[in-house]
Write a protein that holds these residues in place. Structure first.
Motif, mmCIF file in Angstrom:
data_model
loop_
_atom_site.group_PDB
_atom_site.id
_atom_site.type_symbol
_atom_site.label_atom_id
_atom_site.label_comp_id
_atom_site.label_asym_id
_atom_site.label_seq_id
_atom_site.Cartn_x
_atom_site.Cartn_y
_atom_site.Cartn_z
ATOM 1 N N LEU A 277 -63.334 45.852 -88.502
ATOM 2 C CA LEU A 277 -63.257 44.490 -89.055
ATOM 3 C C LEU A 277 -63.208 44.510 -90.582
ATOM 4 N N ASP A 278 -63.947 45.427 -91.192
ATOM 5 C CA ASP A 278 -63.922 45.547 -92.654
ATOM 6 C C ASP A 278 -62.519 45.911 -93.139
ATOM 7 N N LEU A 279 -61.847 46.801 -92.397
ATOM 8 C CA LEU A 279 -60.480 47.182 -92.766
ATOM 9 C C LEU A 279 -59.540 45.986 -92.636
ATOM 10 N N LEU A 280 -59.730 45.196 -91.589
ATOM 11 C CA LEU A 280 -58.879 44.020 -91.405
ATOM 12 C C LEU A 280 -59.091 43.004 -92.532
ATOM 13 N N ARG A 281 -60.329 42.824 -92.952
ATOM 14 C CA ARG A 281 -60.650 41.860 -94.006
ATOM 15 C C ARG A 281 -60.338 42.386 -95.399
#
Length: 408
Positions: A277-281
């Motif tokens: 999720l951090d990579l997506l954000r």
């Protein structure tokens, strides 16, 4: 056979790890046209997650090129100053005047041989460097030690500690983290019994199983509920031919790593999902923190089978140290003989590896040390790793150690 199957699996995963590594870069690097296509961020995140799950993790570097002393950046050079077959003694030499080196306490950090490399103590060393001359035991992966160098037992660990203490001289403070609290206490006890002139000035013991009968954890219960033969039959394997230590019997790092994961599987699954999720954000800071942690956590080493089995039997099943039955080279280990070495024990209130009271037991064993030269601290709301890394270590625990060693 299990070790060979593991090596085969890792070899099969290598092409996938390489492919996903390239894929993550193709869909994320600013110079790549694919990084600007629809779904690029999702593809890059998915590729990197798969890459990190399948890649081989090598021993990390210390990455401590600088420290800060009195507001000034000072270069630090990593030097190997003493070598033994199973361990290197690493010195973090600060680029400071000789008078500053002589004024700052000399401290030997005895790193655990419990599956991870000594670099797990990077944050420990980083916090000590501004005010101490720091030496660390850097244990060597047993699969990399040729069989001609012989075996390595728990008693050998004790001898190694004694050799390093004598090598560094009497004006020394010894700090042991987790597993080595037991052999370090044994080493200093034997030196005290022999009235060795190289006895250190103090010993700092952090989160270790001095007496595992107190507040037993899941780790302790495993050791006491399984018969000794079970550990030798199920967990000991032979190093395959593609390593220098071919033929050596070891407790493989990949089994130890599986044990680490099994203690808190939900936490690790959540950590990897949060990383995705951090990579997506585009939350680069949190994603990089995840990479740093798991680069260290997933890099494991093999332990000598003799050392591992000795530890299971003598520390966790027979409780040889608190029971007063441990002998090294025919000499009984007697902590009560220690009189001149100051003692500081540190525990974490929420430690799920070495339960509360296990380290503090050293105070009861070291009856010869005057009360005024003993100290104990339990870090509130602190787990095992929190006592030697992270904010609480840097702001609360490390300053107490610095004050204690100067008083000693």
């Amino acid at each position: 056979m299990l070790y060979q199957l593991h090596e085969m699996h890792r070899a099969m995963m290598s092409p996938l790890a390489a492919f996903t590594d390239v894929g993550s870069k193709l869909f994320s690097h600013p110079a790549s046209p694919l990084a600007y296509t629809p779904m690029a961020r999702q593809l890059a995140a998915g590729y990197e997650l798969v890459h990190r799950l399948g890649k081989k993790y090598e021993k990390p570097e210390w990455q401590l090129p600088f420290t800060e002393i009195n507001g000034r950046s000072v270069a630090v050079n990593e030097e190997t100053v003493h070598q033994l077959p199973f361990c290197n003694l690493v010195y973090f030499k600060r680029d400071v005047a000789e008078k500053i080196r002589r004024a700052d306490p000399k401290i030997l950090v005895v790193a655990p041989m419990s599956g991870h490399h000594a670099t797990l103590l990077r944050d420990t060393v980083r916090a000590l460097l501004p005010n101490h001359e720091v030496y660390v035991t850097d244990w060597i992966d047993a699969r990399m030690v040729p069989a001609v160098n012989g075996s390595f037992h728990l008693n050998d660990y004790v001898r190694y500690v004694q050799e390093f203490v004598r090598f560094l001289g009497p004006d020394l403070h010894v700090m042991s983290v987790c597993q080595p609290t037991v052999p370090v206490l044994a080493a200093i006890s034997l030196m005290a019994s022999e009235k060795d002139p190289c006895l250190p000035r103090s010993m700092v013991m952090m989160g270790g199983p001095i007496d595992p009968r107190r507040s037993p954890t899941q780790v302790n219960r495993l050791a006491t509920t399984k018969p000794f033969d079970w550990f030798e039959e199920k967990l000991i394997h032979t190093v395959p031919a593609n390593y220098p230590g071919a033929g050596r019997r070891v407790y493989p790092g990949f089994l130890q790593h599986a044990g680490f994961i099994s203690m808190n599987p939900d936490r690790h699954v959540k950590a990897h999902y949060d990383f995705y999720l951090d990579l997506l954000r585009g939350d680069d800071e949190d994603a990089e923190a995840h990479r740093r942690f798991y680069n260290e956590y997933n890099a494991v080493l093999d332990m000598s089978a003799d050392f591992y089995l000795d530890t299971i039997r003598m520390v966790f099943q027979e409780f040889a140290l608190p029971n007063g039955t441990w002998e090294v080279d025919g000499k009984l280990v007697k902590p009560a003989d220690i009189k001149s070495v100051a003692l500081f024990t540190i525990e974490g209130e929420l430690d799920d590896i070495s339960g509360e009271g296990q380290t503090r037991a050293a105070h009861d064993l070291c009856k010869g040390i005057p009360a005024k030269r003993k100290k104990h601290y339990t870090a509130p709301e602190c787990g095992h790793y929190g006592i030697f890394s992270g904010r609480r270590w840097r702001t609360t625990i490390c300053p107490q150690i610095a004050e204690f060693v100067r008083q000693a």
